[in-house]
Design an enzyme around this catalytic site. Sequence first.
Site, PDB file in Angstrom:
ATOM      1  N   SER A 288     -90.209  49.411  -5.198  1.00 27.56           N
ATOM      2  CA  SER A 288     -88.967  49.752  -5.320  1.00 27.56           C
ATOM      3  C   SER A 288     -88.879  50.713  -6.832  1.00 27.56           C
ATOM      4  O   SER A 288     -89.311  51.457  -6.764  1.00 27.56           O
ATOM      5  CB  SER A 288     -87.928  48.363  -5.368  1.00 27.56           C
ATOM      6  OG  SER A 288     -86.636  48.651  -5.130  1.00 27.56           O
TER       7      SER A 288
ATOM      8  N   ASP B  53     -86.048  48.379   5.918  1.00 25.83           N
ATOM      9  CA  ASP B  53     -86.208  48.500   4.502  1.00 25.83           C
ATOM     10  C   ASP B  53     -84.909  49.115   4.135  1.00 25.83           C
ATOM     11  O   ASP B  53     -84.554  50.102   4.657  1.00 25.83           O
ATOM     12  CB  ASP B  53     -87.510  49.179   4.414  1.00 25.83           C
ATOM     13  CG  ASP B  53     -87.923  48.866   2.938  1.00 25.83           C
ATOM     14  OD1 ASP B  53     -87.283  48.522   2.263  1.00 25.83           O
ATOM     15  OD2 ASP B  53     -89.253  49.188   2.729  1.00 25.83           O
TER      16      ASP B  53
ATOM     17  N   HIS C  81     -87.428  44.958   2.766  1.00 26.18           N
ATOM     18  CA  HIS C  81     -87.818  45.789   1.309  1.00 26.18           C
ATOM     19  C   HIS C  81     -88.970  45.004   0.663  1.00 26.18           C
ATOM     20  O   HIS C  81     -89.730  45.371  -0.319  1.00 26.18           O
ATOM     21  CB  HIS C  81     -86.835  45.623   0.334  1.00 26.18           C
ATOM     22  CG  HIS C  81     -86.651  46.558  -0.646  1.00 26.18           C
ATOM     23  ND1 HIS C  81     -87.223  47.916  -0.170  1.00 26.18           N
ATOM     24  CD2 HIS C  81     -86.394  46.394  -2.002  1.00 26.18           C
ATOM     25  CE1 HIS C  81     -86.959  48.603  -1.533  1.00 26.18           C
ATOM     26  NE2 HIS C  81     -86.360  47.509  -2.708  1.00 26.18           N
TER      27      HIS C  81
END
Length: 293
Positions: A105, A244, A271
Amino acid sequence: MEVIEGKMPFMGYETYYRIVGRRSEKTPLVLLHGGPGSSHNYFEVLDKLAEIDNRRIIMYDQLGCGKSSIPDDHPELYTKETWVKELMALREHLALRKIHLLGQSWGGMLALIYMCDYHPVGIQSLILSSTLSSASLWSKELHRMIKYLPIEEQAAIHRAELTSNFNDPDYLKANEHFMNQHAIDMTKTWPECVMRKKCGGIVAYETAWGPNEYTPEGNLHDYEYTEKLGKIKIPTLITSGTDDLCTPYVAKTMQDHLAGSKWQLFENCGHMSFVEKTDEYVEMLRKWLDQHD
């Protein structure tokens, strides 16, 4: 399994790090957590990789969260420049001449900033886990996914963005539902390290990114690295989940601009595919790292 914890002096503060596994001839793997402000905690599910692959894994809490210093009274420190300098300082402090680098991320954003703007040496391979190369594309894609929420939840999110009131109970409920669908479903039971309460991180997140995932109005609002990805010439693996926040379009955009890169899509994952399908993710990493040592 051997675990070494320590703290590194950094800019008058301290950065906490955690080293898993014994020193070996294999190139260590450095993990960059998300957020900004999420802390290393969830990466502990990958500890087993150190044992399976006889490879050291290094994770740390970036300034502003976890067991590192949290100078929330100086939010001007929470910038990409600070966090890149911290990564560079950690490599020097731990004598990490050669590494594999995995960013999840925001951690993937940090890795791309580091690679494209600072041109580091000694990076054997790059793993981009559920990340992004464009803040504007990310926001656009998440707003597209918001349209799949119930009408009343869409309205609550829209109203919060119009009024900048992100404390409204209806908005908070809608955002929680969205994040349970596309980040990780916190109504389920996960390993302790994932459920563990984080320290700090809120000021870092809101300063650098914004009030939520789809409203990037912090100092990273102009993060646009898609056209810079051609500068990266090392082996690169992209990973994401079908559900996601990093949508397949976001992941494919990165792959299209990273020559020779590979993309692994995890079915029915959000995610954090390394949490939802840990064994599968660890085996994928083991093969990738052994191939690119």
